[in-house]
Design an enzyme around this catalytic site. Sequence first.
Site, short mmCIF file in Angstrom:
data_model
loop_
_atom_site.label_atom_id
_atom_site.label_comp_id
_atom_site.label_asym_id
_atom_site.label_seq_id
_atom_site.Cartn_x
_atom_site.Cartn_y
_atom_site.Cartn_z
N GLN A 1 55.70 69.29 121.85
CA GLN A 1 54.40 69.98 121.93
C GLN A 1 53.26 68.98 121.78
O GLN A 1 53.11 68.37 120.72
CB GLN A 1 54.31 71.02 120.80
CG GLN A 1 53.00 71.79 120.78
CD GLN A 1 52.89 72.70 119.57
OE1 GLN A 1 53.57 72.49 118.56
NE2 GLN A 1 52.05 73.70 119.64
N GLY A 2 52.48 68.79 122.83
CA GLY A 2 51.37 67.82 122.80
C GLY A 2 50.03 68.53 122.74
O GLY A 2 49.29 68.56 123.73
N SER B 1 46.43 75.52 110.15
CA SER B 1 46.51 75.54 108.68
C SER B 1 46.21 76.95 108.15
O SER B 1 45.59 77.77 108.83
CB SER B 1 45.51 74.54 108.09
OG SER B 1 44.21 75.07 108.18
N ASN B 2 46.63 77.19 106.90
CA ASN B 2 46.44 78.53 106.33
C ASN B 2 44.96 78.88 106.18
O ASN B 2 44.58 80.05 106.28
CB ASN B 2 47.19 78.65 105.00
CG ASN B 2 48.69 78.80 105.23
OD1 ASN B 2 49.16 78.66 106.36
ND2 ASN B 2 49.43 79.08 104.18
N GLU B 3 44.13 77.87 105.92
CA GLU B 3 42.68 78.14 105.83
C GLU B 3 42.18 78.67 107.18
O GLU B 3 41.41 79.63 107.24
CB GLU B 3 41.91 76.86 105.46
CG GLU B 3 42.13 76.36 104.04
CD GLU B 3 43.46 75.65 103.85
OE1 GLU B 3 44.09 75.27 104.87
OE2 GLU B 3 43.90 75.48 102.69
N SER C 1 47.91 68.67 119.29
CA SER C 1 47.00 68.03 118.32
C SER C 1 46.68 66.59 118.70
O SER C 1 47.50 65.88 119.28
CB SER C 1 47.65 68.02 116.93
OG SER C 1 48.03 69.31 116.56
N GLU D 1 54.00 80.87 117.89
CA GLU D 1 54.41 79.82 116.95
C GLU D 1 54.27 80.32 115.52
O GLU D 1 55.15 80.11 114.69
CB GLU D 1 53.56 78.56 117.17
CG GLU D 1 53.96 77.41 116.25
CD GLU D 1 53.13 76.14 116.45
OE1 GLU D 1 52.20 76.13 117.27
OE2 GLU D 1 53.42 75.15 115.75
#
Length: 371
Positions: free
Chosen positions: A126-127, A356-358, A129, A245
Amino acid sequence: MRLQLSPEDQKFREEMREFFTTQVPERIRNKVLARQELSKEEFVESQQILNAAGLAVPGWPVEWGGQDWSQLQRHIWHEEMQLAGVPQPLPFNAGMVGPVIAAFGSQELKERFLAKTANIDIWWSQGFSEPDAGSDLAGLRTTAIREGDEYIVNGQKTWTTLGQYGDWIFMLVRTDPKAAKKQEGISFLLIDMTTPGVTVRPIELIDGGFEVNEVFFENVRVPAENLVGEENKGWTYAKFLLGNERVGIAQVGASQRHLATAKSIAKERGVLDRYAARIVTLENELLALETTALRVAAHSDGGRPHPASSVLKIKGSQLTQAVSELLMDLEGPTALTSHDSRVFLNNRKVSIYGGSNEVQRTIIAGTILGL
Ligand SMILES: Cc1cc2nc3c(=O)[nH]c(=O)nc-3n(C[C@H](O)[C@H](O)[C@H](O)COP(=O)(O)OP(=O)(O)OC[C@H]3O[C@@H](n4cnc5c(N)ncnc54)[C@H](O)[C@@H]3O)c2cc1C
């Protein structure tokens, strides 16, 4: 939770259990149960056994290898697989690029890639980030400039999980640097990782492992036919993929299995009383999470995940971490040198990857709470 299943669904559960515990080699399942790393060959062997029986990609359209199952059956399949210690079908293939190609790719791309993706004849990476584009993914800067029948790709991706095994990489690239909104100029491109100009460099993680990489692209020539869907519409496809995902990160069955291990360790060591409240709380939270997983599945329309997938991702990752903390505490000071400490450290990632969870909280605020 053991749902009150209809006789048919109970039979389905037993068939899944029978298959997973007899057809997938014990040596592979024992490694998963002991939370050890699998080799590429072991992942491939296991997925090919599942695929030969039609059990690798049940969520895909039936014509491309999926199953016409109810959401509950899909849930049972997933849960039994985790309880038996069967490695999950490779998420990059089964849960990410496969569904995107099936939903948005041309007929030619479907015929070229889907069967090989289900059978893991192609290992996908997976590209998405980049060094300055993680949470703010739409800020990505890797460019793909059209030149005749090719795109010329330049830039860098990072945190590419198991990129060292990757045959192909699905990428978000900027095809229109002048688009008014940054989400608008992005496309979804498939790149053969053996193409000249692609370089993979490993990153060492806090647990000492090498499961992520940086991937560099220098004047990489990519046939334009490897574009998925329409040019500059990649953000739409990426959102579809990221929802899937998040659902996969929850790993309810695996956490239940690890919690059961923790409980038997506590019993063996005569400390169950001391840990009982914590264990029961986690058991209850996992039951609640399982119900949420079923709700997300039931409301996922035509393969498009429900916004509550963000709730599932947050809670699932928190419980994964809480169970690995419990295992560390049970181990006591010796945990510092045990395999459990590697698992504990490795699990720090689950509240970061997949968004992220945030950032998930912001998604919940916007899409569920309407704030
Ligand atoms: C082990 C691992 C494997 C991964 N595998 C892959 C992969 O295979 N392919 C891939 O493309 N990516 C992968 N990722 C990347 C992952 O998706 C990103 O790490 C993640 O989206 C966070 O981006 P970042 O690391 O750039 O952190 P940043 O975006 O820089 O965030 C840093 C901190 O700031 C917080 N933050 C940022 N923005 C906000 C905001 N708006 N509001 C509140 N808080 C905020 C974040 O929550 C975080 O705590 C992986 C990451 C890890 C750790």
